[in-house]
Design an enzyme around this catalytic site. Sequence first.
Site, mmCIF file in Angstrom:
data_model
loop_
_atom_site.group_PDB
_atom_site.id
_atom_site.type_symbol
_atom_site.label_atom_id
_atom_site.label_comp_id
_atom_site.label_asym_id
_atom_site.label_seq_id
_atom_site.Cartn_x
_atom_site.Cartn_y
_atom_site.Cartn_z
ATOM 1 N N HIS A 1 -57.568 61.931 77.597
ATOM 2 C CA HIS A 1 -57.346 62.053 76.157
ATOM 3 C C HIS A 1 -56.071 61.350 75.691
ATOM 4 O O HIS A 1 -55.862 61.163 74.492
ATOM 5 C CB HIS A 1 -57.288 63.534 75.760
ATOM 6 C CG HIS A 1 -57.888 63.817 74.417
ATOM 7 N ND1 HIS A 1 -58.141 62.843 73.483
ATOM 8 C CD2 HIS A 1 -58.274 64.990 73.835
ATOM 9 C CE1 HIS A 1 -58.664 63.379 72.395
ATOM 10 N NE2 HIS A 1 -58.751 64.685 72.577
ATOM 11 N N ARG A 2 -55.210 60.935 76.617
ATOM 12 C CA ARG A 2 -54.029 60.160 76.233
ATOM 13 C C ARG A 2 -54.441 58.757 75.780
ATOM 14 O O ARG A 2 -53.764 58.131 74.961
ATOM 15 C CB ARG A 2 -53.065 60.029 77.420
ATOM 16 C CG ARG A 2 -52.538 61.342 77.967
ATOM 17 C CD ARG A 2 -51.769 61.130 79.253
ATOM 18 N NE ARG A 2 -52.598 60.492 80.283
ATOM 19 C CZ ARG A 2 -52.157 60.154 81.493
ATOM 20 N NH1 ARG A 2 -50.885 60.383 81.811
ATOM 21 N NH2 ARG A 2 -52.963 59.592 82.375
#
Length: 434
Positions: A407-408
Site C-alpha cells: 500500500h506504500r
Amino acid sequence: MGIEIKMPALSPTMEEGTLAKWLVKEGDTVKSGDLLAEIETDKATMEFEAVDEGVIGKIMIAEGTDNVKVGTVIAVMAGEGEDASSATAAPAPSPTPAPAPAPAASAPASTPTPAPAPAAQPAAASGSRVKASPLARRIAADKGVDLAGVSGTGPNGRIVKADVEGAKPGAAPVAAPAAAVAAPAPTAAPAAAPAETKAVWFDDSIPHEEEKLSNIRKTIARRLTESKQTVPHIYLTVDIRLDALLKLRGELNKALEARGVKLSVNDLLIKALGVALARTPKCNVTFTGDKLIKYSRADVSVAVSTPTGLITPIVKDAANKSVSAIATEMKDLAARAREGKLQPQEYQGGTASLSNMGMYGIKQFEAVINPPQGMIMAIGAGEKRPYIIDDALGVATVMSATGSFDHRAIDGADGAEMMKIFKELVEGPMGMIA
C-alpha cells in the site's frame, strides 16, 4: 604447491554457504566441467564445477559444514607433476608465535610449568558449553551421566540420544580440571555468549527430533518476517468464473498434443497476470523508500514447493509469451527447482508473484508479498458454486483470487483495477491469447 579450490560466489549477493555434499573424494582425477560439490546458498542448492584439471589432493572442508565464507579454500588439487598426497594449500599465517618463550633467568623457581595443552575434549563444546540435543540432555540427567565426558557423534560433534544411552553413570572428564588449573584464570562470566540462534522455549518432554534449518528456510523466515513487519499489505479478492478458460484449455491441449505440450490452468493464469500487469503499470512497481521503480516488462515469479523450501522461478516477459512457451518453460523451471539446479538469474528478481494452492483444495488465502516486489496473486481452488448467470441462478466453476498489494506504492483503486482486468482476462481468455 597445489591448486586451491575456493568457496565460489554462486550469486551476486552470496557471502557464505553450506558445503552440502562432496561429489568427489581425495585421489579422484577431475577435468574442467566435472561436478565437484553441491553448495547450498540462501536460495537453492547448486552444483559447483571444476575449472582446472588434476587430482583431488586434500579436502579441507568437510561436507555438511555451515557458514563457509566465499573465498575459503575448500580443497586442494595436485598441480601438474605433483604427488596428490602431498598437495597442500598455502599455509595461513599463524596468529601466535609457534615456540613458547623461554622463562627469564630471573623468574622465580617456584613458578609452575604450564601443563601441556590437553587433548580435544570428548564432548563437542563451544567455549564451556556442551553441545547436546534436548533429548540427550534429559536422558543424561535421568541416568546421572556427565555430558562433558561423552563423545558426540552428531553434526559438528553434537551429543545425540545414541551417545548417552550407552554411557555409564558418573562419567566425567579427566583433563577438564587440569586444564582449568593450568589455563589463565577466566573471568567469572564471559563478556558475550557464543552467537547462536535465539532461544525459544518448547516442551522437552514431548517426543521430538531436531532438524537443522537450511539456508533456504532461514532466508524465507527472514524475508517474510521483514515483509509482514515493514510492508503495509492491502488485500483485494475477486471470484472468477473458470468455465471459459477450462474450455479453451481443453481445445488448446488437443491442438498442442502433437507437439508434446500440455497446458495447466496455472500456465494460463501466469499469462493472465502478466497481461494484467502490463495493462495496469501502476501495479508493476517496486517501492524503494524515496522513489518508485516502474517496470516496463512483467516478469512473473511463480511459487514452487521444493524439499528444502519455497522458491520462485521467474517467467520473464509473461505478457508477451505464448501460453505454450510459458507451459514449456514452467515445466523445466519447476523440475530444476525441485532438484536445486536453478541458476541465480532464474529465481532472483521478478516484478510480481503468483502462488497457487488450488491443487490442495484451499478455497482462498492471502499471500505475503515477496520484497522488493509490489504485489502477489494468491489463487484458490476452482469448484462448483451457485452463480448468477444471465440474471438467473445457475452452477459454475468458480475460483477466488486475492491480490496482496504494497500500500506504500499501490493505491487501493489501482489494485482494484488490476484485479478487475485479471478477472476479465480469465473469464474471457481469448482476449489474452489473441
